[in-house]
Design a protein around this motif. Structure first.
Motif, mmCIF file in Angstrom:
data_model
loop_
_atom_site.group_PDB
_atom_site.id
_atom_site.type_symbol
_atom_site.label_atom_id
_atom_site.label_comp_id
_atom_site.label_asym_id
_atom_site.label_seq_id
_atom_site.Cartn_x
_atom_site.Cartn_y
_atom_site.Cartn_z
ATOM 1 N N LYS B 280 -0.262 -2.646 6.350
ATOM 2 C CA LYS B 280 -0.020 -3.970 5.794
ATOM 3 C C LYS B 280 -0.241 -3.945 4.291
ATOM 4 O O LYS B 280 -1.166 -3.315 3.795
ATOM 5 N N ILE B 281 0.575 -4.647 3.623
ATOM 6 C CA ILE B 281 0.435 -4.692 2.165
ATOM 7 C C ILE B 281 -0.325 -5.958 1.792
ATOM 8 O O ILE B 281 0.074 -7.057 2.182
ATOM 9 N N LEU B 329 12.548 6.658 5.140
ATOM 10 C CA LEU B 329 11.920 5.574 5.869
ATOM 11 C C LEU B 329 12.166 4.242 5.207
ATOM 12 O O LEU B 329 12.364 3.238 5.874
ATOM 13 N N SER B 330 12.096 4.258 3.891
ATOM 14 C CA SER B 330 12.079 2.949 3.240
ATOM 15 C C SER B 330 13.461 2.431 2.882
ATOM 16 O O SER B 330 13.624 1.228 2.740
ATOM 17 N N CYS B 344 8.795 -1.783 -2.344
ATOM 18 C CA CYS B 344 7.393 -1.990 -1.989
ATOM 19 C C CYS B 344 7.005 -1.114 -0.812
ATOM 20 O O CYS B 344 5.922 -0.519 -0.792
ATOM 21 N N ALA B 345 7.876 -1.044 0.129
ATOM 22 C CA ALA B 345 7.575 -0.201 1.281
ATOM 23 C C ALA B 345 7.424 1.243 0.855
ATOM 24 O O ALA B 345 6.502 1.947 1.279
ATOM 25 N N LEU B 363 9.524 3.622 10.199
ATOM 26 C CA LEU B 363 8.965 2.650 9.282
ATOM 27 C C LEU B 363 8.082 1.676 10.051
ATOM 28 O O LEU B 363 8.530 1.080 11.013
ATOM 29 N N PRO B 364 6.853 1.524 9.629
ATOM 30 C CA PRO B 364 5.985 0.578 10.327
ATOM 31 C C PRO B 364 6.524 -0.824 10.209
ATOM 32 O O PRO B 364 7.201 -1.169 9.246
ATOM 33 N N GLU B 365 6.178 -1.604 11.164
ATOM 34 C CA GLU B 365 6.750 -2.949 11.204
ATOM 35 C C GLU B 365 6.433 -3.745 9.973
ATOM 36 O O GLU B 365 7.280 -4.470 9.451
ATOM 37 N N SER B 366 5.215 -3.611 9.521
ATOM 38 C CA SER B 366 4.834 -4.466 8.403
ATOM 39 C C SER B 366 5.545 -4.082 7.125
ATOM 40 O O SER B 366 5.542 -4.826 6.163
#
Lengths: 131, 762
Positions: B280-281, B329-330, B344-345, B363-366
């Motif tokens: 989480k960011i 991923l991003s 940001c990701a 890629l994580p959900e958040s």
């Protein structure tokens, strides 16, 4: 021809890698021949798919070339109760898509070996599906 | 190895620590890395640690078995108590306090030390050790104060191996801060983990100097340390350090990526090791990322091209392979550029990686762009802007904005739909996808209850209509305009209304309403009668042009039929049954179909210029249709209405063929020259396919929008897109095949003609 080096080679569990390398290289000649025979530069994806290159020694080789002259060669066992043409096409399409994704990555230098995990996963999934 | 006698508390404590280090759940062997961390957290000099390891036999064995581990822990306790390290000291030293490890563990140990005999507390502490400590804060409360007093070997802050320093310094100075933490909900901890990693770029050298300044902040950040502590001991201090750094150095973010960042990377702890959501960011981080984004690309709604991003992330000194993976991923939409969220990701992943966190496979959900968007506080304000940027930075806003507000006025449900639509477009995050959905909506299914697609389509159709009108006014086609004007305006109007009903789907969910009243709900956007007239005219003209209904020919089948079949058409996925009734349907279908096919073409090619392209395309389509007019009119002159129908039916197919490869008009001509029978089945297929496609594509945008579920919607839409792609590709190939066949026939015909010619000369 110094430029015909493989960017990516993957074989199924039976790792006769060298043998596959050899077959792929020989099939490159056939691919080139087909390319030159096509004449005008048609940008049709259907023509990119070269179809069955030649069936020998109980395996089949399928070819596919992209617009940027990157060649995909797929070697399948004939014992693999014949994969339908459509399936091969779809596999090549997926390969092509994954390859373009890899290309989109700015960190990837064209000509490098392909190390993308996503690409690997895709190829693995395809191979599993086939074998 | 000497027998090791442990008290109950020790036993329990050691076993907990063992299971903590036993990340592979082997129950027998502990991973060396974790053990080493643990020992480093014990704040013992390195040589002591080595000695311990030797003594316990780990170096001999090469791994930490349970007994070795226990012995080692006991030795740590011995060393921390100041006793010389001897093998015999394991058992000889009585009442040895439990070995102390950094921060969180410190509290435990200090608590143990303080109340060594109180098992209940130990139990509590044990319970706090392994599971993520919701109650951690409280547990620590009492012990914290003790902690701060505990003598701590202040290892070198600079020493990466034992990055314990600054936090060590800070707690003593602000013991009260600990208490504050305990009040912090552990849920908030999950956000902290990566909080410090944001400014980790800022020279870590500040860390030590800023530790004093960080004291005050330390309080604010201690909840995370406790939480992480149980995960990895050595990391807490650096965490807190960094966290302290963070607020202090928020302004210094610009002093970013120095080589010091390399050292910080090592020292920077696994803040992201929080169990709740490591990816989480936090807001601070996000703000930092946004600032970084701005340095590269001042427009927050714009893209960072791949090369710039590459340079930027290369500065982080990660290996290219990792950066490549991070990019994969991003870059959510695989467009070779990073939007703000993608950036940001990516930044977040880089940060995490520098912290030692392994990159995820997915890629994580958040970190998914859409979720990040929705989490943004400025959602509502951003959305219109995001619509603009996601649509296409240049052209979309002007064309879309007029339609959007008007639509919002007209349909109340659009209020929520607009947000969903914007979110959706945000999700698609590429005008390419947007375009495709435009095209999907073009042959809009009036039966869908979804409102959202409508707004998009209105614009292109509007443009289309306007183009048609321009064409009409510009070109004085005698057979077309005047005749269409005179011939049954009502029917045309009905056709128009029907067509508009395709566009204005939302109110027209009911199947076949009577034609004349139809226009009101549907063309609320073009509420004026003039627009009606315009549509009437243009539609009529276009219809006349394309379908080649010369004045002499009775107008298209009854208006009563028109709405009926119109409604049926989209539903008619299996194929257009009656060709007689299809012609009026196809008339409105054609522009839709034309839009659609054009969109397909351009979706494949260009991303940012759909709006312009579709505007361009419309005249082209019209020219194609116009070109076909003379041929069609010729044909019509010769043939009966049956042929007309076929030509009408073939028109969409021809239009598709015409537009897809942008073939010159002669092809349709040739088609018509062919035998009618051949044409008809082919045309059937085409229309069938287009009907299928229209239905498929029409249903596509509706579903994701209506569901409103971001991730599933994306996945569903991705699936549908893929399906559509395959279908279209198949159609394309088949059309190509037919094209070739037709060419061959043409050649054969010409050959025959050649053969016949000499005879004629004789």
């Amino acid at each position: 021809m110094a430029k015909n080096y493989p960017l990516y080679i993957r074989s199924t569990p039976t790792e006769n890698e060298l043998k596959f390398h050899y077959m792929v290289h020989t099939s490159l000649d056939v691919v080139d021949e087909k390319i030159s025979a096509m004449g005008k530069a048609l940008v049709d994806q259907r023509e990119l798919y070269l179809g069955l290159l030649y069936p020998t020694e109980d395996y089949k080789v399928y070819g596919y070339v992209t617009n940027s002259k990157v060649k995909f060669v797929m070697v399948v066992d004939s014992s693999n109760t014949a994969l339908r043409d459509n399936e091969i096409r779809s596999m090549f399409r997926k390969l092509h898509n994954s390859y373009t994704d890899v290309m989109c990555n700015p960190f990837y230098n064209p000509g490098d070996r392909i190390q993308s995990r996503a690409f690997d996963n895709m190829v693995t999934s395809m191979m599993i599906q086939v074998c | 190895m000497e027998g090791l006698t442990l008290s109950d508390a020790e036993q329990k404590y050691y076993s907990d620590l063992f299971s903590y280090c036993d990340i592979e759940s082997t129950k027998k062997v502990v991973v060396n890395g974790r053990v080493l961390e643990l020992f480093r957290a014990a704040q013992l000099p390195n040589d002591v640690v080595l000695q311990i390891m030797e003594l316990c036999g780990a170096t001999r064995l090469g791994y930490f078995g349970r007994s070795q581990f226990y012995i080692a822990l006991k030795l740590v306790a011995v060393a921390q108590s100041g006793f010389p390290l001897r093998v015999e000291s394991i058992n000889t030293v009585k009442d040895l306090p439990l070995p102390r490890f950094v921060a969180s563990k410190n509290e435990q140990e200090s608590r143990h030390a303080a109340s060594y005999s109180s098992d209940s507390e130990n139990q509590g502490s044990y319970s706090g050790v392994i599971p993520p400590p919701p109650g951690r804060g409280q547990v620590k409360k009492g012990s914290v104060t003790h902690d701060t007093v505990q003598p701590r070997t202040s290892a070198d802050a600079q020493e990466p191996a034992s990055p314990v320093v600054s936090p060590q310094q800070s707690p003593p100075t602000s013991p009260h801060t600990w208490r504050k933490h305990s009040r912090h909900p552990s849920g908030g901890n999950s956000e902290r983990p990566l909080a410090g990693s944001g400014p980790f770029w800022s020279p870590f050298g500040e860390a030590q100097s800023g530790s004093s300044a960080g004291d005050a902040v330390w309080s604010g950040h201690s909840p995370p340390p406790p939480q992480e502590n149980w995960v990895s001991f050595a990391d807490t201090p650096p965490t807190s350090t960094l966290l302290t750094m963070h607020p202090a150095s928020v302004q210094d973010q610009t002093t970013v990526r120095t080589v010091a960042s390399a050292t910080t990377a090592i020292e920077i702890r696994r803040q992201s090791s929080s169990y709740d959501d490591p990816w989480k960011i936090t807001d601070e981080q996000r703000q930092y990322y946004v600032n970084q984004f701005k340095t590269i690309q001042p427009d927050l709604n714009g893209f960072i091209p791949g090369s710039a991003a590459k340079e930027f992330f290369t500065k982080s000194k990660l290996p290219i392979l990792e950066l490549s993976h991070i990019w994969e991923l991003s870059d959510f939409d695989k467009d070779g550029a990073l939007t703000l969220d993608e950036f940001c990701a990516a930044f977040h992943l880089v940060v995490a990686r520098k912290n030692g966190y392994d990159l995820p496979e997915k890629l994580p959900e958040s970190l998914m762009p859409k979720l990040i968007d929705l989490e943004d506080s400025a959602d509502v304000g951003d959305q219109p802007g995001e619509v603009g940027y996601s649509g296409s930075p240049a052209e979309a806003p002007p064309s879309k904005s007029p339609s959007m507000p008007s639509l919002n006025q007209t349909w109340p449900e659009l209020n929520q739909s607009s947000e969903q639509w914007e979110t959706f477009s945000e999700r698609s995050s590429s005008s390419q996808t947007l375009t495709q959905f435009d095209s999907n909506i073009a042959p809009a299914d009036p039966d869908t209850a979804i409102v959202h697609p409508v707004p998009i389509r209105m614009t292109p159709s509007k443009i289309h209509m306007q183009e048609m009108e321009l064409k009409r006014t510009g070109s004085a086609d005698g057979y077309s305009s005047s005749d269409s004007f005179t011939s049954d305006p009502e029917q045309i109007g009905s056709n128009v209304t029907r067509q508009r009903s395709h566009s204005g789907t939302s109110p027209d969910n009911t199947a076949p309403p009577p034609p004349p009243p139809r226009p009101q709900p549907s063309h609320s956007r073009s509420s004026s009668l003039d627009m009606n007239r315009t549509f009437t005219v243009t539609t009529g003209q276009q219809q006349a042009g394309v379908v080649a209904h010369p004045p002499a020919v009775p107008p298209r089948p009854q208006p009563s039929q028109a709405p009926g079949p119109a409604v049926h058409r989209p539903v008619d996925a299996d194929g257009l049954m009656t060709h007689t009734s299809t012609s009026p349907q196809q008339i409105p279908e054609q522009p839709n179909f034309a839009d659609f096919s054009q969109f397909e073409v351009f979706a494949a090619s260009n991303v940012n210029e759909e709006q312009d392209d579709e505007a361009e395309k419309h005249p082209e389509v019209l020219t194609v249709e116009k070109a076909s007019d003379p041929a069609s009119s010729l044909r019509v002159a010769k043939t009966d209405s049956k042929t007309e129908e076929k030509t009408a039916a073939s028109a969409p197919a021809n239009v598709s063929k015409g537009t897809t490869p942008l073939a010159p008009p002669p092809k349709p001509v040739r088609r018509r020259l062919k035998s009618e029978d051949e044409l008809r089945p082919e045309v059937d297929e085409h229309t069938q396919k287009t009907g299928v496609l229209a239905a498929v594509l029409a249903s596509q945008p509706s579903i994701p929008r209506s569901i409103g579920k971001d991730k599933k919607a994306i996945q569903a839409s991705i699936r549908r897109n893929k399906e559509t792609n395959t279908v279209l590709a198949r159609l394309n190939s088949e059309l190509q095949q037919q094209l070739k066949d037709v060419l061959e026939e043409r050649i054969s015909l010409e050959v025959q003609l050649e053969q016949l010619r000499p005879f004629s000369h004789l």
